[in-house]
Design a protein around this motif. Structure first.
Motif, PDB file in Angstrom:
ATOM      1  N   PRO A  33     -17.670  35.533  10.625  1.00  0.00           N
ATOM      2  CA  PRO A  33     -18.769  36.501  10.604  1.00  0.00           C
ATOM      3  C   PRO A  33     -19.806  36.198  11.675  1.00  0.00           C
ATOM      4  N   GLY A  34     -20.552  37.204  12.079  1.00  0.00           N
ATOM      5  CA  GLY A  34     -21.643  36.996  13.011  1.00  0.00           C
ATOM      6  C   GLY A  34     -22.829  36.351  12.329  1.00  0.00           C
ATOM      7  N   GLY A  35     -23.815  35.991  13.110  1.00  0.00           N
ATOM      8  CA  GLY A  35     -25.023  35.394  12.548  1.00  0.00           C
ATOM      9  C   GLY A  35     -24.987  33.880  12.571  1.00  0.00           C
ATOM     10  N   ARG A  36     -26.009  33.300  11.974  1.00  0.00           N
ATOM     11  CA  ARG A  36     -26.174  31.849  11.991  1.00  0.00           C
ATOM     12  C   ARG A  36     -25.380  31.197  10.860  1.00  0.00           C
ATOM     13  N   GLY A  37     -25.203  29.900  11.001  1.00  0.00           N
ATOM     14  CA  GLY A  37     -24.530  29.148   9.945  1.00  0.00           C
ATOM     15  C   GLY A  37     -23.029  29.092  10.135  1.00  0.00           C
ATOM     16  N   PHE A  38     -22.393  28.268   9.272  1.00  0.00           N
ATOM     17  CA  PHE A  38     -20.966  27.973   9.416  1.00  0.00           C
ATOM     18  C   PHE A  38     -20.153  28.675   8.323  1.00  0.00           C
ATOM     19  N   PHE A  39     -20.390  29.964   8.163  1.00  0.00           N
ATOM     20  CA  PHE A  39     -19.740  30.718   7.097  1.00  0.00           C
ATOM     21  C   PHE A  39     -18.317  31.116   7.477  1.00  0.00           C
ATOM     22  N   TYR A  40     -17.450  31.189   6.461  1.00  0.00           N
ATOM     23  CA  TYR A  40     -16.102  31.719   6.626  1.00  0.00           C
ATOM     24  C   TYR A  40     -15.771  32.496   5.354  1.00  0.00           C
ATOM     25  N   PRO A  41     -15.278  33.724   5.482  1.00  0.00           N
ATOM     26  CA  PRO A  41     -15.112  34.569   4.302  1.00  0.00           C
ATOM     27  C   PRO A  41     -13.890  34.191   3.468  1.00  0.00           C
ATOM     28  N   PRO A  42     -13.873  34.552   2.194  1.00  0.00           N
ATOM     29  CA  PRO A  42     -12.650  34.407   1.397  1.00  0.00           C
ATOM     30  C   PRO A  42     -11.488  35.108   2.095  1.00  0.00           C
ATOM     31  N   THR A  43     -10.397  34.386   2.252  1.00  0.00           N
ATOM     32  CA  THR A  43      -9.279  34.849   3.070  1.00  0.00           C
ATOM     33  C   THR A  43      -7.971  34.651   2.315  1.00  0.00           C
ATOM     34  N   ILE A  44      -7.079  35.643   2.423  1.00  0.00           N
ATOM     35  CA  ILE A  44      -5.757  35.545   1.796  1.00  0.00           C
ATOM     36  C   ILE A  44      -4.684  35.829   2.845  1.00  0.00           C
ATOM     37  N   LEU A  45      -3.758  34.909   2.966  1.00  0.00           N
ATOM     38  CA  LEU A  45      -2.565  35.088   3.793  1.00  0.00           C
ATOM     39  C   LEU A  45      -1.354  35.216   2.878  1.00  0.00           C
ATOM     40  N   THR A  46      -0.442  36.092   3.229  1.00  0.00           N
ATOM     41  CA  THR A  46       0.820  36.187   2.486  1.00  0.00           C
ATOM     42  C   THR A  46       1.986  36.059   3.464  1.00  0.00           C
ATOM     43  N   ASP A  47       3.199  36.022   2.931  1.00  0.00           N
ATOM     44  CA  ASP A  47       4.407  35.756   3.726  1.00  0.00           C
ATOM     45  C   ASP A  47       4.303  34.411   4.445  1.00  0.00           C
ATOM     46  N   VAL A  48       3.617  33.465   3.808  1.00  0.00           N
ATOM     47  CA  VAL A  48       3.475  32.127   4.379  1.00  0.00           C
ATOM     48  C   VAL A  48       4.757  31.346   4.119  1.00  0.00           C
ATOM     49  N   ARG A  49       5.200  30.601   5.148  1.00  0.00           N
ATOM     50  CA  ARG A  49       6.437  29.831   5.042  1.00  0.00           C
ATOM     51  C   ARG A  49       6.233  28.441   5.640  1.00  0.00           C
ATOM     52  N   SER A  50       7.173  27.570   5.332  1.00  0.00           N
ATOM     53  CA  SER A  50       7.186  26.251   5.947  1.00  0.00           C
ATOM     54  C   SER A  50       7.215  26.394   7.462  1.00  0.00           C
ATOM     55  N   GLY A  51       6.488  25.537   8.161  1.00  0.00           N
ATOM     56  CA  GLY A  51       6.367  25.632   9.606  1.00  0.00           C
ATOM     57  C   GLY A  51       5.060  26.247  10.050  1.00  0.00           C
ATOM     58  N   MET A  52       4.343  26.893   9.124  1.00  0.00           N
ATOM     59  CA  MET A  52       3.029  27.459   9.422  1.00  0.00           C
ATOM     60  C   MET A  52       1.954  26.464   8.989  1.00  0.00           C
ATOM     61  N   PRO A  53       0.817  26.431   9.708  1.00  0.00           N
ATOM     62  CA  PRO A  53      -0.269  25.544   9.287  1.00  0.00           C
ATOM     63  C   PRO A  53      -0.717  25.781   7.856  1.00  0.00           C
ATOM     64  N   ALA A  54      -0.711  27.033   7.404  1.00  0.00           N
ATOM     65  CA  ALA A  54      -1.168  27.336   6.050  1.00  0.00           C
ATOM     66  C   ALA A  54      -0.246  26.752   4.993  1.00  0.00           C
ATOM     67  N   PHE A  55       0.974  26.409   5.362  1.00  0.00           N
ATOM     68  CA  PHE A  55       1.909  25.758   4.440  1.00  0.00           C
ATOM     69  C   PHE A  55       1.920  24.254   4.638  1.00  0.00           C
ATOM     70  N   ASP A  56       1.964  23.817   5.875  1.00  0.00           N
ATOM     71  CA  ASP A  56       2.210  22.409   6.176  1.00  0.00           C
ATOM     72  C   ASP A  56       0.957  21.544   6.160  1.00  0.00           C
ATOM     73  N   GLU A  57      -0.192  22.118   6.489  1.00  0.00           N
ATOM     74  CA  GLU A  57      -1.420  21.359   6.641  1.00  0.00           C
ATOM     75  C   GLU A  57      -2.357  21.611   5.459  1.00  0.00           C
ATOM     76  N   GLU A  58      -3.301  20.709   5.279  1.00  0.00           N
ATOM     77  CA  GLU A  58      -4.355  20.946   4.297  1.00  0.00           C
ATOM     78  C   GLU A  58      -5.371  21.909   4.901  1.00  0.00           C
ATOM     79  N   THR A  59      -5.621  23.014   4.213  1.00  0.00           N
ATOM     80  CA  THR A  59      -6.644  23.976   4.642  1.00  0.00           C
ATOM     81  C   THR A  59      -7.911  23.712   3.831  1.00  0.00           C
ATOM     82  N   PHE A  60      -8.947  23.229   4.511  1.00  0.00           N
ATOM     83  CA  PHE A  60     -10.166  22.805   3.824  1.00  0.00           C
ATOM     84  C   PHE A  60     -11.221  23.899   3.942  1.00  0.00           C
TER      85      PHE A  60
END
Length: 457
Positions: free
Chosen positions: A334-361
């Motif tokens: 989002p625009g503006g100040r601060g370190f905001f990130y919106p609620p996000t949903i990914l689908t069709d996630v598979r092994s080999g993608m960061p959203a599967f293999d890595e910790e998403t913090f």
């Protein structure tokens, strides 16, 4: 060297602290060793009285401590108050149960008398993270102190105010002033503390890189470590699951603390027959969450704690999309100040993608399709992490069997999101670490489990 504190809501520097030099560090460690020598002789009920007083002080100053968390790491104020309440509960629970948990255990052998006793180790260093800046410290420190040890706290560099506030709580509660001490030091200075001969053990909660570095350093000195590291918790939604319950628990489990939790709901593994229906519910739940100023009572999700954390999270989202994942919600800074990130949903996630293999913090949910229950379990265990896991099913007996026998994690829940409880052990396996905190398992991590064997001549 100075330590700058940035308000993640605005990006502004709000405080500056001077880091301690080597001489000050050595003096504090020596003082902790002296305090330990006296503290280990103190009776358990007296130790517990100090811990109960700490609980009362936490409750008395709850508003101030919650505001400090909101300022330094962006935790919504109502969640911060709940964190303080949980710390007070922990203090009282440990004060009440420690004597029983550490009571000598009689063992029948050929000796006239044989038993196991649990004397303390000495000075224990706690390297603690910023995401739960009060809870993580008390989770480590309360049992460690009750067992008779001294505590040195190296807190995360973005929450020094919380570190000093906790130190003040302990001192005001009556603990000897040098028994619990905060060290305002950089990560590079931790090695010298680990090396110090008066430091007997280390507990670390944090990243895998930090855990590897501290464990390697402690290992060179043959010192005990307990590590609670990252997680990529799978939440299995089986074909017979209550989808409303599952979507609600997954949304809460993913968005609590802006998703900045090792036990957040990160990989949502859904049996294909119910995937579309589950996704619809999850989108509705997550898009209705209010993001904003953490000092606002209505805010449910605040900013991420640092700009680099947001950059890493956004990279993981974009690279997963580039590899074939579909975006159902959010995904834009989002625009503006601060370190905001919106609620996000990914689908069709598979092994080999960061959203599967890595910790998403952060507040990013990854939906993964499974053909059936068996594939869901295989996908759940297809990770280097092993901290938490959940299964949703109306067949509670079946869910219990999967949680107890099939899922590879230290904390396995059925029809509820993962959380810690002072009465239950908490910790992980694989790259999520080793050792346990909380319960009688946790309090015995930093004691000498000593055998005593007595024969009448």
């Amino acid at each position: 060297m100075t330590i700058d504190v940035l308000n993640p809501t605005t990006g502004d520097v709000v405080n500056r602290y001077e880091a301690m030099d080597a001489q000050t560090i050595d003096e504090r460690i020596d003082a902790a060793g002296s305090a330990y020598a006296a503290w280990r002789q103190i009776k358990m009920d007296e130790r517990g009285a100090y811990l109960r007083d700490a609980a009362a002080l936490l409750e008395k100053n709850q508003k101030r401590y919650a505001g400090l968390m909101a300022l330094e790491m962006g935790k919504p104020i109502r969640d911060a108050r709940a964190e303080i309440e949980k710390c007070a509960w922990l203090c009282r629970q440990v004060a009440e149960s420690a004597a029983q948990m550490l009571a000598p255990e009689i063992v029948k052998t050929d000796a006239q008398k044989s038993f196991v006793t649990f004397p303390p180790l000495g000075v224990v260093l706690g390297v603690m993270p910023w995401n739960y800046p009060f809870w993580q410290v008390f989770r480590f420190a309360a049992p460690t102190l009750m067992a008779g040890n001294a505590v040195l706290l190296k807190h995360a560099s973005n929450v020094p105010g919380c570190s000093l506030a906790i130190e003040a709580v302990m001192h005001e509660a009556g603990f000897p002033p040098t028994l619990f001490q905060a060290l305002l030091i950089s990560s590079k200075q931790v090695q010298a503390v680990v090396d110090h001969p008066s430091v007997k053990a280390v507990a670390l909660t944090g990243s895998n890189a930090a855990g590897q570095a501290v464990a390697a350093r402690a290992g060179r000195r043959i010192k005990k470590t307990v590590l609670e590291l990252g997680g990529s918790d799978p939440y299995l939604i089986l074909a017979d699951a209550d989808l409303d319950l599952a979507a609600d628990a997954c949304a809460v489990g993913r968005l609590l603390n802006a998703g900045q939790s090792c036990i957040a709901a990160k990989r949502l593994i859904v049996v294909e027959a119910v995937r579309e229906a589950f996704e619809q519910r999850l989108v509705e739940k997550m898009k209705s969450v209010r993001m904003g100023d953490p000092m606002d009572e209505e805010t449910e999700i605040g900013p991420l704690a640092r700009s680099d954390l947001r950059d890493t999270l956004h990279r993981q989202v974009r690279e997963s999309i580039d590899a074939g994942a579909r975006l159902l919600l959010g995904g834009e800074i989002p625009g503006g100040r601060g370190f905001f990130y919106p609620p996000t949903i990914l689908t069709d996630v598979r092994s080999g993608m960061p959203a599967f293999d890595e910790e998403t913090f952060g507040p990013v949910a990854a939906v993964i399709s499974a053909a059936d229950e068996q594939e869901a379990i295989l996908l759940a265990n297809q990770t280097d992490f092993g901290l938490g896991a959940v299964v949703f099913t109306r067949d509670v007996k079946r869910g219990e069997q999967i949680a107890a026998e099939r899922l590879e994690a230290g904390n396995c829940f059925v029809n509820a999101f993962v959380k810690s409880d002072p009465r239950l052990p908490f910790g992980g396996i694989k790259q999520s670490g080793y050792g346990r905190e909380l319960s009688h398992y946790g309090i015995k991590e930093f004691v000498n489990i000593k055998t005593v064997y007595v024969v009448q001549p």
